[in-house]
Design a protein around this motif. Structure first.
Motif, PDB file in Angstrom:
ATOM      1  N   GLY A 263       0.813  -1.214   0.000  1.00  0.00           N
ATOM      2  CA  GLY A 263       0.000   0.000   0.000  1.00  0.00           C
ATOM      3  C   GLY A 263       0.845   1.261   0.000  1.00  0.00           C
ATOM      4  N   ARG A 264       1.979   1.209   0.686  1.00  0.00           N
ATOM      5  CA  ARG A 264       2.873   2.377   0.742  1.00  0.00           C
ATOM      6  C   ARG A 264       3.297   2.797  -0.672  1.00  0.00           C
ATOM      7  N   ASP A 267       0.263   3.967  -2.942  1.00  0.00           N
ATOM      8  CA  ASP A 267      -0.492   5.142  -2.503  1.00  0.00           C
ATOM      9  C   ASP A 267      -0.401   6.371  -3.425  1.00  0.00           C
ATOM     10  N   TRP A 270      -2.282   5.741  -6.726  1.00  0.00           N
ATOM     11  CA  TRP A 270      -3.724   5.501  -6.643  1.00  0.00           C
ATOM     12  C   TRP A 270      -4.482   6.655  -6.016  1.00  0.00           C
ATOM     13  N   ASN A 271      -3.845   7.340  -5.070  1.00  0.00           N
ATOM     14  CA  ASN A 271      -4.601   8.285  -4.251  1.00  0.00           C
ATOM     15  C   ASN A 271      -4.256   9.751  -4.453  1.00  0.00           C
TER      16      ASN A 271
END
Ligand code: PLP
Length: 408
Positions: A263-264, A267, A270-271
């Motif tokens: 996720g790191r 991130d 994606w975000n």
């Protein structure tokens, strides 16, 4: 090319389980699972059937932009469920080297997205093999693969494979604010089967975390049960930021690879607005290749080749260690994963003028395929190999060593 130009090719006509046949009908034990990939063995009809079904449903279609297909989604979800990383996302490719280049670009792009574009430097290990694409050639830990191509990708360096202290020293020499990522195979494969020292990966994971360096594991050889688990690195109890995979994911029935990121790393892409990863290949997420992989994973799970692999590992280790006393053998490296290296002595290689290619040829003439690298013969059979077949592999290799020794 120059060697093959002088003699006939060795044409492989057919394969079944751990066996190959040439076009004269002679049979050989596949002691290398082709090129480290045929984990479930050859000739699995259920993979062929899955490919046939998929070809008749959706042969191929791009996964660019918001396009997706069922096999690619299912495969990504299934791999994510087993990945030893948090909140995993997957990019699919067609092989290992392509995946390494994807991971290297992702690492540099990740830091740029975080406003630290000076974090470019990539560190890898001596003996590490990461494919022969642009980044792979630039970070490979074997000089012979790097020369002759002019200037390679800059801001890379190689540290001794067995020293976490050397990694830390290199990060400090370069400057932690300049280091993007560190690349390592759980067990070095093509470079000669080098096992990590006790505690090595715990220490490198700590060092990477301390300096914020992305920890990239190259599981291309070690994944899919070759080390008795999904991605190899689980064996050492650490959680990397990225995992590169290929080979055993489809047992090579069709070309497939990929990169999983935590996720790191995902991130910023994606975000956050404005950080597209403008990278991809024509055959990424190829539905038929993914269908082959899904059928391959079914076999790995149904036959519990994860557990079987640990038993094969033990038997292969003890059989190979029996070669350690041979007069031509300097060292046998085995014991982690279904793979091993039989390294020849300097005396054999230099004073007697024996080459590993000669031992390889002799073994093949006797019906066993092993893999020669400059100083060693490597073995990495399909995980379905039996005890009897392991004994046949090792005794044939011993016979080949004896025959070559007698000639010199
Ligand atoms: N990484 C490792 C550890 C490998 O062993 C290999 C190939 O042997 C690669 C990457 C490159 O994979 P490919 O040959 O599919 O590009």
């Amino acid at each position: 090319m120059n060697t093959v130009a002088k003699g006939p090719e060795f044409v492989v006509a057919r394969a079944e389980g751990v066996w190959l046949w040439d076009r004269s009908g002679d049979r050989y034990l596949d002691g290398t699972a082709s090129l480290w990939y045929c984990n479930v063995g050859h000739g699995r009809n259920e993979i062929a059937d899955a490919v046939h079904r998929q070809m008749n449903t959706l042969d191929a279609y791009t996964v660019y932009g918001d396009f997706a297909n069922e096999p690619a989604l299912e495969l990504s979800e299934r791999l994510a469920a087993h990945a030893p990383i948090e909140d995993p996302r997957t990019i699919l490719t067609s092989g290992g080297g392509e995946s390494i280049d994807t991971a290297a670009k992702l690492a540099r792009s990740y830091w740029a997205a975080l406003g630290q574009p000076e974090r470019q430097h990539l560190i890898s290990r001596t003996g590490g093999y990461h494919g022969l694409n642009g980044f792979g050639t630039s970070i490979i830990g074997m000089d012979r693969f790097r020369s002759g191509y002019g200037r390679l990708i800059e801001d890379t360096s190689v540290v001794p494979h067995d020293s976490a202290a050397a990694l830390e020293a290199e990060i400090l020499r370069v400057g932690p604010h300049r280091v993007a990522a560190y690349f390592a195979e759980p067990v070095i494969g093509a470079g000669g089967v080098f096992l990590p020292p006790e505690g090595y990966f715990t220490e490198v994971a700590r060092i990477c975390q301390k300096y914020g360096v992305l920890f990239v594991v190259d599981s291309v050889i070690c994944g899919f049960a070759r080390l008795g688990n999904w991605f190899g690195i689980e064996r050492f109890g650490v959680s990397p930021d990225m995992i590169v995979f290929a080979k055993g994911v489809s047992s090579g029935y069709l070309p497939l690879g990929g990169v999983m990121v935590n996720g790191r790393v995902a991130d910023p892409f994606w975000n956050q607005e404005g950080h597209p990863f403008l990278h991809g290949t024509t055959y990424a997420g190829h539905p038929t290749a993914c269908a082959a992989a899904l059928a391959n994973l079914d076999i790995l799970e149904r036959e519990d080749l994860f557990t079987v692999s640990r038993e094969v590992e033990r038997h292969l280790d003890s059989a190979l260690q029996g070669l350690a006393g041979h007069p031509l053998v300097a060292e046998v490296r085995s014991g982690v994963g279904v793979m091993g290296a039989v390294e020849l002595t300097e005396e054999a290689l230099t004073e007697r003028g024996i080459t590993t290619a000669e031992v390889f040829q002799e073994a093949r003439t006797r019906g066993v395929v092993v893999r020669p690298v400059p100083k060693a013969l490597l073995v990495s059979p399909p995980l379905t190999i039996t005890w009897e077949q392991i004994d046949h592999l090792v005794s044939t290799l011993a016979g080949a060593l004896d025959a070559v020794m007698a000639r010199h």
